[in-house]
Design an enzyme around this catalytic site. Structure first.
Site, PDB file in Angstrom:
ATOM      1  N   HIS A   1      89.925  22.797  71.668  1.00 59.22           N
ATOM      2  CA  HIS A   1      90.098  24.218  71.374  1.00 59.22           C
ATOM      3  C   HIS A   1      91.504  24.525  70.845  1.00 59.22           C
ATOM      4  O   HIS A   1      92.461  23.776  71.086  1.00 59.22           O
ATOM      5  CB  HIS A   1      89.834  25.055  72.629  1.00 59.22           C
ATOM      6  CG  HIS A   1      90.804  24.789  73.743  1.00 59.22           C
ATOM      7  ND1 HIS A   1      92.069  25.328  73.786  1.00 59.22           N
ATOM      8  CD2 HIS A   1      90.693  24.010  74.847  1.00 59.22           C
ATOM      9  CE1 HIS A   1      92.694  24.916  74.861  1.00 59.22           C
ATOM     10  NE2 HIS A   1      91.899  24.113  75.527  1.00 59.22           N
TER      11      HIS A   1
ATOM     12  N   GLU B   1      86.106  21.580  80.851  1.00 57.44           N
ATOM     13  CA  GLU B   1      87.320  20.977  81.385  1.00 57.44           C
ATOM     14  C   GLU B   1      87.105  20.657  82.873  1.00 57.44           C
ATOM     15  O   GLU B   1      86.070  21.008  83.445  1.00 57.44           O
ATOM     16  CB  GLU B   1      88.499  21.946  81.180  1.00 57.44           C
ATOM     17  CG  GLU B   1      89.867  21.406  81.549  1.00 57.44           C
ATOM     18  CD  GLU B   1      90.257  20.148  80.794  1.00 57.44           C
ATOM     19  OE1 GLU B   1      89.679  19.075  81.118  1.00 57.44           O
ATOM     20  OE2 GLU B   1      91.118  20.207  79.905  1.00 57.44           O
TER      21      GLU B   1
END
Length: 281
Positions: A23, A135
């Site tokens: 990201h 994550e």
């Protein structure tokens, strides 16, 4: 000097091309780089992209279009956190959205107070959100997602159907997922990719997920190749890789192979031994 293993061959239909993306810069990254303890700050719950992060998205989007990648990607898989969703639709989504369009937007306007216009789903691949490429679970508020029902309003054309619970039940305030657990989840995710029919897939995910998943691979490669695969990703970095189905997890049939001998005719090879000849005694 040892140059490592020789080149190897594998059937094309047993391979997939993946384009993995970390990201763009999130709000938590800015303070976290100054002080790691900032990742414990509840203000960064499911942190959005910064304005610099959106600039990074714009640059990667230009690269994806200039390289022709935008026309080849058949599916985009994204972690269901705000920063990855914003990055995914910003890079691989359609152009600006207007109300007269006969399609849902990938993202409505001003998500995460970004000031960005809505993003169209026209002429873009399908988008799927998946928990397995998130994550590390736990402890850091920035890694806790909002409810799926909130995301469905903000990202109407993204498919959230594979997420089992509305609330984030995977994130625990006092338990952080271990790197071994994360690597195992990464392997599970790659196995899931083989259930997909698409041959070229973009994945938008996170630094920790990428590094701990990819470092489990490359032990049969030259050390420099393994080092390249396991290196940490910068914000909005894209790397393209090929994964191979050596365990026959996938069931894809070859689409470019051709059986030959059409029309049928005699074709006994000249290099075959005499004892293999059809008329040998």
């Amino acid at each position: 000097m040892d140059s490592g293993p020789d080149p190897s061959l594998y059937p094309l239909h047993r391979c997939k091309t993946i384009h993995v993306v970390r990201h763009a810069q999130g709000l938590h990254n800015v303070e976290g780089e100054k002080n790691y303890k900032a990742y414990l700050n509840p203000e960064y719950l499911d942190a959005p992209l910064t304005q610099l992060g959106w600039q990074q998205v714009n640059y990667l989007r230009k690269h994806v279009h200039a390289s022709g990648l935008s026309k080849r990607v058949e599916l985009v898989v994204t972690s269901p956190l705000l920063r990855t969703l914003q990055t995914a639709v910003g890079v691989f989504g359609g152009e600006g959205y207007t109300d007269w369009m006969n399609a849902l937007p990938l993202m409505v306007a001003n998500v995460g107070n970004s000031g960005r216009e809505a993003i169209s789903s026209l002429n873009s691949p399908p988008f799927i959100a998946l928990e397995d490429c998130r994550e590390h679970f736990g402890v850091h508020p920035c890694d806790k997602r909002h409810n799926v029902s909130e995301y469905q309003f903000l990202f109407p054309a993204v498919d959230f159907s594979l997420i089992e619970t509305d609330e984030d039940v995977l994130w625990k305030a006092d338990v952080r997922e271990t790197t071994e657990e994360l690597a195992a989840r990464g392997q599970k995710f790659l196995n899931w990719l083989w259930t997909r029919k698409e041959k070229e897939i973009a994945i938008v995910t996170h630094s920790g997920f990428l590094v701990h998943t990819l470092r489990a691979f490359g032990n049969d490669c030259h050390p420099s190749v393994k080092k390249e695969m396991g290196a940490r990703f910068a914000n909005c970095e894209l790397r393209s890789m090929v994964i191979v189905d050596r365990s026959m997890i996938g069931s894809d049939v070859p689409t470019t192979n051709y059986p030959g001998k059409i029309p049928c005719g005699l074709d006994f090879p000249s290099d075959v031994g005499e004892d293999e000849a059809p008329n040998s005694i």
